[in-house]
Enzyme design. Structure first.
Site, short mmCIF file in Angstrom:
data_model
loop_
_atom_site.label_atom_id
_atom_site.label_comp_id
_atom_site.label_asym_id
_atom_site.label_seq_id
_atom_site.Cartn_x
_atom_site.Cartn_y
_atom_site.Cartn_z
N LEU A 35 -1.44 -8.54 -10.50
CA LEU A 35 -2.23 -8.56 -9.04
C LEU A 35 -2.61 -9.65 -8.42
O LEU A 35 -2.58 -10.50 -9.09
CB LEU A 35 -3.12 -7.35 -9.37
CG LEU A 35 -3.03 -6.02 -10.10
CD1 LEU A 35 -4.37 -5.49 -10.47
CD2 LEU A 35 -2.16 -5.33 -9.39
N HIS A 39 -2.55 -6.99 -3.25
CA HIS A 39 -2.70 -5.86 -4.10
C HIS A 39 -4.46 -5.32 -3.53
O HIS A 39 -4.78 -4.28 -3.59
CB HIS A 39 -2.88 -5.83 -5.67
CG HIS A 39 -1.33 -5.99 -5.86
ND1 HIS A 39 -0.91 -7.00 -6.43
CD2 HIS A 39 -0.16 -5.08 -5.92
CE1 HIS A 39 0.40 -6.79 -6.81
NE2 HIS A 39 0.81 -5.63 -6.36
N LYS A 152 5.15 -5.17 2.66
CA LYS A 152 5.82 -6.33 2.21
C LYS A 152 7.30 -5.49 1.82
O LYS A 152 8.28 -5.89 1.87
CB LYS A 152 5.20 -7.11 1.01
CG LYS A 152 6.26 -7.55 0.10
CD LYS A 152 6.47 -9.23 0.44
CE LYS A 152 7.53 -9.86 -0.57
NZ LYS A 152 7.65 -9.39 -1.76
N GLN A 156 10.74 0.41 0.89
CA GLN A 156 10.18 1.40 -0.05
C GLN A 156 8.94 2.14 0.66
O GLN A 156 9.01 3.49 0.46
CB GLN A 156 9.57 0.48 -1.20
CG GLN A 156 8.38 0.92 -1.98
CD GLN A 156 7.81 0.37 -3.08
OE1 GLN A 156 8.39 0.08 -4.04
NE2 GLN A 156 6.49 -0.04 -3.04
N VAL A 179 0.03 -9.68 2.85
CA VAL A 179 -0.73 -10.84 2.97
C VAL A 179 0.13 -12.02 2.58
O VAL A 179 1.28 -12.24 1.62
CB VAL A 179 -1.98 -10.91 1.80
CG1 VAL A 179 -2.66 -12.11 1.68
CG2 VAL A 179 -2.62 -9.74 2.12
O1 PAF Z 1 5.52 -1.83 -5.08
C1 PAF Z 1 5.48 -1.51 -6.43
O2 PAF Z 1 4.78 -2.33 -7.00
C2 PAF Z 1 6.49 -0.46 -7.06
O3 PAF Z 1 7.63 -0.36 -6.38
C3 PAF Z 1 5.71 0.89 -7.22
C4 PAF Z 1 5.33 1.38 -5.83
C5 PAF Z 1 4.29 0.64 -7.97
C6 PAF Z 1 6.52 1.69 -8.30
O4 PAF Z 1 6.65 1.52 -9.40
#
Ligand code: PAF
Length: 286
Positions: A35, A39, A152, A156, A179
Protein backbone atom coordinates in the site's frame (compact mmCIF):
# COMPACT_ATOMS: atom_id res chain seq x y z
CA UNK A 1 -11.87 1.66 17.50
CA UNK A 2 -9.47 -1.24 17.18
CA UNK A 3 -8.85 -2.44 13.65
CA UNK A 4 -9.72 -6.11 13.13
CA UNK A 5 -7.90 -8.45 10.79
CA UNK A 6 -10.15 -11.17 9.33
CA UNK A 7 -8.68 -14.16 7.51
CA UNK A 8 -11.77 -16.31 6.98
CA UNK A 9 -15.35 -15.77 5.85
CA UNK A 10 -16.62 -16.39 9.40
CA UNK A 11 -14.17 -13.89 10.90
CA UNK A 12 -15.21 -11.34 8.28
CA UNK A 13 -18.93 -11.91 8.92
CA UNK A 14 -18.43 -11.57 12.68
CA UNK A 15 -16.36 -8.40 12.31
CA UNK A 16 -18.91 -6.78 9.97
CA UNK A 17 -22.09 -7.87 11.77
CA UNK A 18 -22.35 -4.75 13.98
CA UNK A 19 -22.09 -2.52 10.90
CA UNK A 20 -24.67 -4.29 8.71
CA UNK A 21 -27.63 -2.65 10.43
CA UNK A 22 -26.25 0.86 9.91
CA UNK A 23 -27.88 3.01 7.20
CA UNK A 24 -24.56 4.53 6.13
CA UNK A 25 -23.36 1.13 4.92
CA UNK A 26 -20.03 -0.50 4.25
CA UNK A 27 -17.28 1.12 2.20
CA UNK A 28 -14.73 -1.18 0.58
CA UNK A 29 -11.24 -0.77 -0.90
CA UNK A 30 -9.97 -3.97 -2.55
CA UNK A 31 -6.16 -4.05 -2.83
CA UNK A 32 -3.28 -6.40 -3.45
CA UNK A 33 -1.31 -4.82 -0.60
CA UNK A 34 2.06 -3.01 -0.97
CA UNK A 35 0.00 0.00 0.00
CA UNK A 36 1.02 3.58 -0.73
CA UNK A 37 -0.46 7.10 -0.66
CA UNK A 38 -2.68 6.22 -3.62
CA UNK A 39 -4.38 3.50 -1.57
CA UNK A 40 -4.66 5.89 1.38
CA UNK A 41 -6.58 8.29 -0.90
CA UNK A 42 -8.96 5.46 -1.87
CA UNK A 43 -9.52 4.67 1.80
CA UNK A 44 -10.29 8.29 2.61
CA UNK A 45 -12.81 8.43 -0.24
CA UNK A 46 -14.52 5.26 1.03
CA UNK A 47 -14.40 6.30 4.69
CA UNK A 48 -16.38 9.51 4.23
CA UNK A 49 -19.80 8.18 3.15
CA UNK A 50 -19.68 4.82 4.98
CA UNK A 51 -20.12 3.68 8.57
CA UNK A 52 -17.52 0.93 8.23
CA UNK A 53 -14.40 0.82 6.13
CA UNK A 54 -13.11 -2.53 4.89
CA UNK A 55 -9.87 -2.98 2.96
CA UNK A 56 -8.87 -6.31 1.49
CA UNK A 57 -5.30 -7.44 0.91
CA UNK A 58 -5.09 -10.36 -1.49
CA UNK A 59 -2.56 -10.93 -4.25
CA UNK A 60 -4.85 -12.60 -6.76
CA UNK A 61 -3.02 -15.28 -8.77
CA UNK A 62 -5.84 -15.43 -11.32
CA UNK A 63 -5.01 -12.01 -12.76
CA UNK A 64 -1.29 -12.70 -13.37
CA UNK A 65 -0.02 -14.28 -16.58
CA UNK A 66 2.47 -17.19 -16.38
CA UNK A 67 5.45 -14.87 -17.09
CA UNK A 68 4.28 -12.07 -14.80
CA UNK A 69 5.39 -11.07 -11.32
CA UNK A 70 2.95 -12.98 -9.07
CA UNK A 71 5.65 -14.68 -6.98
CA UNK A 72 7.77 -11.56 -6.51
CA UNK A 73 4.86 -9.12 -6.03
CA UNK A 74 5.71 -7.18 -2.83
CA UNK A 75 3.90 -8.37 0.33
CA UNK A 76 4.89 -6.01 3.19
CA UNK A 77 1.96 -7.11 5.35
CA UNK A 78 2.91 -5.41 8.65
CA UNK A 79 3.55 -2.03 6.96
CA UNK A 80 0.27 -2.41 5.09
CA UNK A 81 -1.56 -2.92 8.38
CA UNK A 82 0.02 0.27 9.75
CA UNK A 83 -1.25 2.26 6.76
CA UNK A 84 -4.74 0.75 7.10
CA UNK A 85 -4.81 1.60 10.79
CA UNK A 86 -3.66 5.19 10.14
CA UNK A 87 -6.46 5.57 7.57
CA UNK A 88 -9.15 4.41 9.98
CA UNK A 89 -9.86 1.02 8.38
CA UNK A 90 -12.22 -0.98 10.61
CA UNK A 91 -11.63 -4.40 9.10
CA UNK A 92 -8.73 -5.68 7.01
CA UNK A 93 -9.77 -8.77 5.09
CA UNK A 94 -6.59 -10.72 4.28
CA UNK A 95 -7.75 -14.15 3.18
CA UNK A 96 -5.46 -17.01 2.18
CA UNK A 97 -5.90 -18.49 -1.31
CA UNK A 98 -8.31 -21.25 -0.23
CA UNK A 99 -10.73 -18.83 1.43
CA UNK A 100 -11.12 -16.96 -1.87
CA UNK A 101 -10.88 -20.06 -4.07
CA UNK A 102 -12.11 -23.00 -1.89
CA UNK A 103 -12.19 -25.42 -4.85
CA UNK A 104 -8.96 -24.23 -6.44
CA UNK A 105 -8.97 -22.08 -9.56
CA UNK A 106 -12.69 -21.55 -10.21
CA UNK A 107 -14.53 -23.28 -13.05
CA UNK A 108 -16.98 -20.38 -13.20
CA UNK A 109 -15.41 -16.97 -13.87
CA UNK A 110 -16.60 -13.52 -14.93
CA UNK A 111 -16.38 -12.96 -18.70
CA UNK A 112 -15.22 -9.34 -19.04
CA UNK A 113 -16.55 -9.03 -22.60
CA UNK A 114 -14.78 -7.81 -25.75
CA UNK A 115 -13.43 -4.53 -24.35
CA UNK A 116 -11.09 -6.59 -22.15
CA UNK A 117 -9.18 -7.64 -25.30
CA UNK A 118 -8.19 -4.02 -25.91
CA UNK A 119 -5.31 -1.94 -24.43
CA UNK A 120 -4.03 -3.89 -21.39
CA UNK A 121 -5.84 -7.01 -22.58
CA UNK A 122 -3.69 -7.24 -25.72
CA UNK A 123 -0.50 -7.78 -23.70
CA UNK A 124 -2.18 -9.43 -20.72
CA UNK A 125 -4.71 -11.97 -22.03
CA UNK A 126 -6.93 -13.28 -19.25
CA UNK A 127 -5.94 -10.46 -16.89
CA UNK A 128 -9.35 -8.83 -16.67
CA UNK A 129 -11.17 -12.16 -16.34
CA UNK A 130 -8.99 -12.70 -13.25
CA UNK A 131 -9.61 -9.19 -11.93
CA UNK A 132 -13.38 -9.27 -12.38
CA UNK A 133 -13.63 -12.77 -10.94
CA UNK A 134 -11.80 -11.83 -7.74
CA UNK A 135 -13.62 -8.50 -7.41
CA UNK A 136 -16.97 -10.29 -7.80
CA UNK A 137 -15.90 -12.82 -5.17
CA UNK A 138 -14.70 -10.11 -2.78
CA UNK A 139 -17.97 -8.25 -3.32
CA UNK A 140 -19.81 -11.48 -2.44
CA UNK A 141 -17.76 -11.94 0.72
CA UNK A 142 -17.69 -8.33 1.96
CA UNK A 143 -21.12 -7.29 0.58
CA UNK A 144 -20.21 -3.59 0.51
CA UNK A 145 -22.55 -0.72 -0.36
CA UNK A 146 -19.77 1.25 -2.01
CA UNK A 147 -16.36 0.32 -3.42
CA UNK A 148 -13.56 2.69 -4.39
CA UNK A 149 -10.96 2.11 -7.13
CA UNK A 150 -8.19 4.30 -8.55
CA UNK A 151 -8.22 5.78 -12.03
CA UNK A 152 -4.60 4.68 -12.38
CA UNK A 153 -6.05 1.34 -13.57
CA UNK A 154 -8.48 3.16 -15.84
CA UNK A 155 -9.53 0.16 -17.95
CA UNK A 156 -9.95 -1.96 -14.81
CA UNK A 157 -12.24 0.70 -13.31
CA UNK A 158 -14.31 0.85 -16.53
CA UNK A 159 -14.70 -2.94 -16.55
CA UNK A 160 -15.67 -3.08 -12.86
CA UNK A 161 -18.30 -0.41 -13.52
CA UNK A 162 -19.54 -2.46 -16.50
CA UNK A 163 -19.64 -5.65 -14.42
CA UNK A 164 -21.69 -4.11 -11.61
CA UNK A 165 -24.06 -2.58 -14.17
CA UNK A 166 -24.41 -5.63 -16.43
CA UNK A 167 -24.68 -8.14 -13.57
CA UNK A 168 -26.99 -5.86 -11.53
CA UNK A 169 -24.75 -5.76 -8.47
CA UNK A 170 -26.18 -3.23 -6.00
CA UNK A 171 -22.82 -1.63 -5.24
CA UNK A 172 -21.87 1.97 -5.95
CA UNK A 173 -18.50 2.14 -7.72
CA UNK A 174 -16.45 5.27 -7.12
CA UNK A 175 -13.31 6.05 -9.16
CA UNK A 176 -10.84 8.60 -7.90
CA UNK A 177 -7.86 10.28 -9.60
CA UNK A 178 -4.51 8.66 -9.06
CA UNK A 179 -1.76 10.13 -6.92
CA UNK A 180 1.59 11.19 -8.38
CA UNK A 181 5.03 11.75 -6.87
CA UNK A 182 6.12 15.42 -6.90
CA UNK A 183 8.03 14.74 -10.14
CA UNK A 184 4.91 13.29 -11.77
CA UNK A 185 5.54 9.52 -11.54
CA UNK A 186 2.22 7.79 -10.91
CA UNK A 187 2.29 5.86 -7.62
CA UNK A 188 2.29 2.12 -8.13
CA UNK A 189 3.21 -0.84 -5.95
CA UNK A 190 5.44 -1.91 -8.86
CA UNK A 191 7.59 1.25 -8.58
CA UNK A 192 9.48 -0.55 -5.81
CA UNK A 193 10.97 -2.80 -8.53
CA UNK A 194 12.66 0.17 -10.22
CA UNK A 195 16.37 0.83 -9.77
CA UNK A 196 17.25 4.53 -9.37
CA UNK A 197 18.12 4.97 -13.07
CA UNK A 198 14.94 3.12 -14.13
CA UNK A 199 12.85 5.37 -11.93
CA UNK A 200 14.27 8.34 -13.89
CA UNK A 201 13.53 6.57 -17.18
CA UNK A 202 9.97 5.83 -16.00
CA UNK A 203 9.24 9.56 -15.97
CA UNK A 204 8.94 9.24 -19.78
CA UNK A 205 5.37 7.95 -19.27
CA UNK A 206 4.12 11.10 -17.58
CA UNK A 207 6.24 13.22 -19.94
CA UNK A 208 4.51 11.59 -22.92
CA UNK A 209 1.06 12.19 -21.40
CA UNK A 210 1.89 15.82 -20.68
CA UNK A 211 3.29 16.31 -24.20
CA UNK A 212 0.11 14.74 -25.60
CA UNK A 213 -2.08 17.03 -23.51
CA UNK A 214 -0.15 20.04 -24.89
CA UNK A 215 -1.24 19.27 -28.45
CA UNK A 216 -4.81 18.24 -27.59
CA UNK A 217 -6.27 21.13 -29.59
CA UNK A 218 -4.79 19.56 -32.76
CA UNK A 219 -6.93 16.44 -32.22
CA UNK A 220 -6.40 12.80 -31.22
CA UNK A 221 -4.05 11.84 -34.08
CA UNK A 222 -1.62 14.58 -33.10
CA UNK A 223 -1.82 13.56 -29.44
CA UNK A 224 -1.07 9.94 -30.34
CA UNK A 225 1.84 10.95 -32.59
CA UNK A 226 3.45 13.21 -29.99
CA UNK A 227 2.93 10.85 -27.05
CA UNK A 228 4.39 7.89 -28.96
CA UNK A 229 7.36 9.96 -30.16
CA UNK A 230 8.28 10.87 -26.57
CA UNK A 231 8.20 7.23 -25.47
CA UNK A 232 9.98 5.90 -28.55
CA UNK A 233 12.80 8.39 -28.01
CA UNK A 234 13.14 7.60 -24.30
CA UNK A 235 16.21 5.60 -23.25
CA UNK A 236 15.47 2.31 -21.44
CA UNK A 237 11.75 2.44 -22.25
CA UNK A 238 10.00 -0.11 -24.43
CA UNK A 239 6.65 1.28 -25.55
CA UNK A 240 3.69 -1.11 -25.47
CA UNK A 241 0.92 1.35 -26.39
CA UNK A 242 0.03 5.03 -26.25
CA UNK A 243 -3.62 5.51 -27.14
CA UNK A 244 -6.22 8.24 -27.07
CA UNK A 245 -9.80 7.29 -26.40
CA UNK A 246 -13.13 8.71 -25.32
CA UNK A 247 -13.58 8.76 -21.54
CA UNK A 248 -15.60 5.52 -21.81
CA UNK A 249 -12.67 4.00 -23.81
CA UNK A 250 -14.61 4.12 -27.10
CA UNK A 251 -13.04 5.84 -30.14
CA UNK A 252 -11.58 9.27 -29.36
CA UNK A 253 -13.76 12.23 -30.31
CA UNK A 254 -12.21 14.96 -32.51
CA UNK A 255 -13.17 17.44 -29.82
CA UNK A 256 -14.19 17.26 -26.19
CA UNK A 257 -12.62 15.41 -23.27
CA UNK A 258 -10.62 12.30 -24.11
CA UNK A 259 -8.34 9.95 -22.19
CA UNK A 260 -4.73 9.16 -23.04
CA UNK A 261 -3.58 5.73 -21.87
CA UNK A 262 -0.11 4.27 -22.04
CA UNK A 263 1.90 1.21 -21.03
CA UNK A 264 5.63 0.65 -21.33
CA UNK A 265 8.30 -1.68 -20.07
CA UNK A 266 11.07 -0.02 -18.04
CA UNK A 267 13.79 -2.59 -17.38
CA UNK A 268 11.89 -5.67 -16.18
CA UNK A 269 8.92 -3.63 -14.95
CA UNK A 270 5.73 -2.98 -16.90
CA UNK A 271 4.18 0.38 -15.99
CA UNK A 272 0.88 1.99 -16.97
CA UNK A 273 -0.44 5.53 -16.72
CA UNK A 274 -3.24 7.68 -18.13
CA UNK A 275 -4.46 11.27 -18.16
CA UNK A 276 -7.42 13.33 -19.35
CA UNK A 277 -6.93 15.43 -22.49
CA UNK A 278 -8.96 18.29 -23.93
CA UNK A 279 -9.27 17.50 -27.64
CA UNK A 280 -10.02 20.06 -30.37
CA UNK A 281 -11.07 23.59 -29.73
CA UNK A 282 -13.00 24.46 -26.59
CA UNK A 283 -14.47 27.47 -24.75
CA UNK A 284 -17.15 27.95 -27.42
CA UNK A 285 -14.68 27.65 -30.33
CA UNK A 286 -15.73 24.06 -31.24
O1 PAF B 1 -6.15 -2.93 -8.54
C1 PAF B 1 -5.81 -3.91 -7.83
O2 PAF B 1 -5.05 -3.79 -6.88
C2 PAF B 1 -6.37 -5.29 -8.16
O3 PAF B 1 -6.50 -5.46 -9.54
C3 PAF B 1 -7.69 -5.58 -7.44
C4 PAF B 1 -8.80 -4.66 -7.89
C5 PAF B 1 -7.49 -5.47 -5.93
C6 PAF B 1 -8.13 -7.02 -7.76
O4 PAF B 1 -7.19 -7.95 -7.36
Amino acid sequence: MTMLVARTRDELDTALKPFRTDQAGIGFVPTMGALHAGHAALMRAAREPASALVASIFVNPLQFGPDEDFSRYPRPFETDLELCSAEGVDVVFAPPYDVVYPTGDPAVTVDPGPSADDLEGVSRPGHFRGVLTVVAKLFGLVRPDLAVFGQKDYQQLALIEAMTRDLSMAIEIVGIPHVREPDGLALSSRNTYLAAHEREQALALVAALRAGAEVGSAGPDAVRRVGRAVLEAAVGVDLDYFEVRATDLGPAPESGIGRMLTAAQVGATRLIDNMAVQLGMHNGEE
